[in-house]
Structures are given as structure tokens and as C-alpha cells.
Design a protein around this motif. Structure first.
Motif, short mmCIF file in Angstrom:
data_model
loop_
_atom_site.label_atom_id
_atom_site.label_comp_id
_atom_site.label_asym_id
_atom_site.label_seq_id
_atom_site.Cartn_x
_atom_site.Cartn_y
_atom_site.Cartn_z
N VAL A 78 0.86 -1.19 0.00
CA VAL A 78 0.00 0.00 0.00
C VAL A 78 0.89 1.23 0.00
CG1 VAL A 78 -1.67 1.37 1.30
CG2 VAL A 78 -1.93 -1.09 1.17
N VAL A 79 0.66 2.09 -0.97
CA VAL A 79 1.37 3.37 -0.99
C VAL A 79 0.32 4.47 -0.79
CG1 VAL A 79 2.86 4.92 -2.30
CG2 VAL A 79 3.14 2.43 -2.53
N GLY A 127 3.86 -7.69 4.03
CA GLY A 127 3.21 -6.44 3.63
C GLY A 127 4.22 -5.33 3.54
N ARG A 128 3.97 -4.39 2.66
CA ARG A 128 4.83 -3.22 2.51
C ARG A 128 3.93 -1.98 2.50
NH1 ARG A 128 7.90 -6.29 3.93
NH2 ARG A 128 9.82 -7.05 3.01
N ILE A 129 4.10 -1.15 3.52
CA ILE A 129 3.31 0.07 3.64
C ILE A 129 4.25 1.26 3.48
CG2 ILE A 129 1.98 1.50 5.27
CD1 ILE A 129 1.26 -1.32 6.63
N THR A 172 6.22 -4.20 6.84
CA THR A 172 7.00 -3.01 7.17
C THR A 172 6.20 -1.75 6.87
OG1 THR A 172 8.02 -2.79 4.98
CG2 THR A 172 9.15 -4.22 6.58
N ALA A 173 6.54 -0.68 7.55
CA ALA A 173 5.94 0.62 7.28
C ALA A 173 7.04 1.67 7.29
CB ALA A 173 4.89 0.95 8.34
N ASN A 174 7.10 2.45 6.24
CA ASN A 174 8.10 3.50 6.12
C ASN A 174 7.46 4.74 5.51
OD1 ASN A 174 10.83 2.05 6.70
ND2 ASN A 174 9.78 0.67 5.27
N ALA A 175 8.04 5.88 5.81
CA ALA A 175 7.58 7.15 5.21
C ALA A 175 8.66 7.61 4.24
CB ALA A 175 7.37 8.19 6.29
N ALA A 222 10.80 5.57 -8.54
CA ALA A 222 11.79 4.50 -8.41
C ALA A 222 12.31 4.44 -6.97
CB ALA A 222 12.94 4.73 -9.38
N PHE A 223 12.44 5.60 -6.36
CA PHE A 223 12.88 5.65 -4.96
C PHE A 223 11.84 5.01 -4.04
CE2 PHE A 223 13.45 8.10 -0.94
CZ PHE A 223 14.70 7.62 -0.62
N VAL A 224 10.56 5.37 -4.26
CA VAL A 224 9.47 4.79 -3.45
C VAL A 224 9.44 3.27 -3.60
CG1 VAL A 224 6.95 4.66 -3.20
CG2 VAL A 224 8.06 6.89 -3.55
N VAL A 225 9.55 2.80 -4.82
CA VAL A 225 9.45 1.35 -5.05
C VAL A 225 10.71 0.64 -4.53
CG1 VAL A 225 9.18 -0.44 -6.82
CG2 VAL A 225 7.77 1.63 -6.88
N GLY A 226 11.82 1.33 -4.52
CA GLY A 226 13.02 0.77 -3.88
C GLY A 226 12.76 0.49 -2.41
N VAL A 227 12.01 1.35 -1.76
CA VAL A 227 11.65 1.13 -0.35
C VAL A 227 10.71 -0.08 -0.24
CG1 VAL A 227 10.48 2.15 1.65
CG2 VAL A 227 12.01 3.55 0.23
N VAL A 228 9.77 -0.18 -1.17
CA VAL A 228 8.85 -1.33 -1.19
C VAL A 228 9.64 -2.64 -1.33
CG1 VAL A 228 7.06 -2.49 -2.56
CG2 VAL A 228 6.87 -0.04 -2.06
N LEU A 229 10.65 -2.62 -2.16
CA LEU A 229 11.41 -3.84 -2.44
C LEU A 229 12.37 -4.20 -1.31
CD1 LEU A 229 12.20 -3.31 -6.24
CD2 LEU A 229 10.36 -4.66 -5.22
N GLY A 230 12.68 -3.24 -0.47
CA GLY A 230 13.60 -3.50 0.63
C GLY A 230 12.88 -4.07 1.84
N ASP A 231 13.64 -4.31 2.90
CA ASP A 231 12.97 -4.80 4.11
C ASP A 231 13.21 -3.91 5.32
OD1 ASP A 231 15.55 -5.51 4.47
OD2 ASP A 231 15.22 -7.67 4.29
N GLY A 232 13.58 -2.65 5.05
CA GLY A 232 13.71 -1.68 6.14
C GLY A 232 12.36 -1.42 6.79
N ASN A 233 12.37 -1.03 8.05
CA ASN A 233 11.11 -0.79 8.77
C ASN A 233 11.29 0.41 9.69
OD1 ASN A 233 8.44 -1.31 9.54
ND2 ASN A 233 9.08 -2.58 11.28
N GLY A 234 10.27 1.27 9.70
CA GLY A 234 10.27 2.39 10.65
C GLY A 234 11.22 3.50 10.29
N GLU A 235 11.38 3.74 8.99
CA GLU A 235 12.30 4.79 8.57
C GLU A 235 11.55 5.93 7.90
OE1 GLU A 235 16.20 3.23 6.93
OE2 GLU A 235 14.93 1.48 6.72
N VAL A 236 12.13 7.12 7.99
CA VAL A 236 11.65 8.24 7.18
C VAL A 236 12.77 8.50 6.19
CG1 VAL A 236 10.93 10.65 7.11
CG2 VAL A 236 10.34 9.23 9.08
N LEU A 237 12.53 8.13 4.95
CA LEU A 237 13.58 8.17 3.94
C LEU A 237 13.39 9.38 3.04
CD1 LEU A 237 12.97 4.47 3.56
CD2 LEU A 237 15.28 5.29 3.94
#
Ligand SMILES: NC(=O)c1ccc[n+]([C@@H]2O[C@H](COP(=O)([O-])OP(=O)(O)OC[C@H]3O[C@@H](n4cnc5c(N)ncnc54)[C@H](OP(=O)(O)O)[C@@H]3O)[C@@H](O)[C@H]2O)c1
Length: 243
Positions: A78-79, A127-129, A172-175, A222-237
Motif C-alpha cells: 500500500v502506498v 506487507g509493505r506500507i 513493514t511501514a516506512n515514510a 523508483a525511490f518509493v518502489v526501492g523502499v517497497v522492495l527493501g525490508d527496512g522498517n520504521g524509517e523516514v527516507l
């Protein structure tokens, strides 16, 4: 083979701008994408281009949103991207109803959409948020966009607290702060005179445009989807500090 083959994604505000570019990028990685925003022609065009599903809804309209999301079903990604930068002006000068309506879209709309999918993601263990934030969420923010800055700061905290809760679930959830992106939102901002938005705001955004320094929607996507493809959690990128 795409990294998101077999995955379903939902992008709010997917009818144009950054959301449309994110929807296309997710589809390019193999996801089936639900494209949601208010303007039917936009969502139908984007959905047709990427083989996705057109979802016409206003994230501020709780009942309609809920029935549209229920019909769409579960999502793995979900974006929460739908956002508005109005009202522009001084804190006491802008219309209070508009201030409240902006928070309704930027904060409550995003929270509603994300909440609809969290239980299913946790149950499936994946899930990727991603919530779309803004540099305006951090001091000094964007003083002429008070409701925008306040709602994005609140959304950052909602995302970070959710991320902590989700730790260990596979969700995961990231901003993401996408930079100053060349979309209708920027055109709208440049359409306001300096005596409404302030000289600093006016010169900053006109200057970025004139110098060709706006970020292309595809680059931010591409940056947003890079976050989706990663497994980082709880970051503001932030795209400006992550490249
Ligand atoms: N552009 C920038 O410089 C920039 C910088 C930082 C962060 N952002 C963030 O990036 C996100 C996308 O911005 P953008 O620049 O692509 O803006 P945009 O060009 O104005 O597009 C916004 C999208 O959101 C949809 N939307 C607006 N209100 C909605 C609502 N109530 N319900 C459902 N959809 C709604 C719009 O479609 P409809 O009007 O048809 O509903 C449109 O598809 C926003 O969250 C914004 O705050 C943008």
C-alpha cells in the motif's frame, strides 16, 4: 520475473503525478495495481496503461472508500500517496474548513487506507506500507502550507509507531520524502503570488522550477518502489539524503 510478481498493490492518488508514476513502477515489477483517486478518467487511463484496476474514491469519504477497498480485496503493498497542499496562506488567514479538509485527506485518508490492509498483511506474514511524507514535515516546514506541514508531520509519527508495532510480522511501514517533484502540485504552488505565500516560499519554488531542479515523477517513483522492495522498517527516507 518481476520482484513483485503475484503481489497486489494499492496506490492512492494514483491518477496523476507521483502516484501514477509509482503505480507504473510497481506494475513494471510485476504487481497488479489498484489505482485510486477521485477523477475517474485519470484512474481509468492509468489503470488501463498498466493493466491495473481503476478505483474511483475520495479518501476523505469514509463510506465510499470503505466499500471501494472492500471490493478491491487484499493488498500486499500500500502506498498512501494521495495528498493536497492547499490551503496556502497564513495560519489565521486561510479558511478553517479548508485547513480541516486538508488534514482529512493527508492524515485521516492515509490512516484509513493503511488500516484497511494491516490485518490481512499481518495474517499473511507479508506487507509493505509506504506513506508519502514531505520535507515540510520537519522544521522549518512550509509555513505558508500550515495544514500540509502539520498533517505530514502527524502522518510520519503514525507511520513510525505503526512500524514499531509491526516489527517481526513480515510487514513493514516506512515514510518517504520524495523531494520537490514536477507535478500538478508544484504548478498549483507556483500559481500563488508572493503576497499570499510569502516571498521565501515564492522564490524557492519558482527558482527550483526555473533552474530545472524539480525531481521527475519517475525518479521519485523508483525511490518509493526501492523502499517497497527493501525490508527496512520504521524509517523516514528522504530522496535528497538517500541518493
Ligand atoms: N510534488 C511535490 O513536490 C511533493 C513533495 C513532497 C511530497 N509530495 C507528496 O506526494 C504526494 C503526491 O503529490 P503529487 O505532487 O503527485 O500531487 P498531485 O499532482 O496534485 O497529485 C495528487 C493525486 O492525489 C489525488 N488526490 C487528491 N486528493 C484526493 C482525495 N481526497 N482522495 C483520493 N485521491 C486524491 C489526486 O487525484 P484527484 O484530484 O483526481 O483525486 C492526484 O491523483 C502527496 O502526498 C504530496 O504531499 C509531493
Amino acid at each position: 520475473m518481476g520482484a513483485l510478481d503475484g503481489r497486489t498493490a494499492l496506490v492512492t492518488g494514483g491518477g496523476r503525478g507521483l502516484g501514477a508514476a509509482v503505480a507504473a513502477e510497481l506494475a513494471a515489477h510485476g504487481a497488479h495495481v489498484g489505482v485510486l483517486s477521485r477523477t475517474a478518467d485519470d484512474v481509468r487511463r492509468v489503470a488501463a496503461e498498466i493493466g491495473g484496476t481503476a478505483l474511483v474514491a475520495d479518501v476523505a469519504d469514509r463510506d465510499r472508500l470503505s466499500s471501494v477497498l472492500q471490493r478491491f480485496g487484499e493488498a500486499d503493498v500500500v502506498v498512501a500517496n494521495a495528498g493536497v497542499v492547499w490551503p496556502l496562506g497564513t495560519f489565521a488567514g486561510v479558511d478553517l474548513a479548508e485547513w480541516e479538509a486538508a488534514v482529512e485527506v493527508n492524515l485521516f485518508g492515509a490512516v484509513r487506507v493503511v488500516r484497511a490492509f494491516v490485518p490481512g498483511m499481518v495474517a499473511r506474514g507479508y506487507g509493505r506500507i509506504v506513506t508519502i511524507s514531505s520535507g515540510a514535515a520537519n522544521p522549518p516546514g512550509m509555513p505558508s502550507a500550515n495544514a500540509y506541514s502539520a498533517s505530514k508531520a502527524a502522518l510520519d509519527m503514525a507511520t513510525l509507531h505503526l512500524a514499531r508495532e509491526l516489527s517481526g510480522t513480515g510487514v513493514t511501514a516506512n515514510a518517504v520524502r520524495p523531494g520537490v517533484v514536477d507535478t500538478d502540485m508544484q504548478t498549483f504552488m507556483r500559481g500563488h503570488p508572493a503576497d499570499v505565500v510569502g516571498v521565501e516560499f515564492y522564490e524557492r519554488f519558482h527558482g527550483l522550477h526555473e533552474r530545472g531542479e524539480l525531481v521527475a515523477p519517475s525518479t521519485a517513483a523508483a525511490f518509493v518502489v526501492g523502499v517497497v522492495l527493501g525490508d527496512g522498517n520504521g524509517e523516514v527516507l528522504d530522496i535528497r539524503t538517500s541518493r
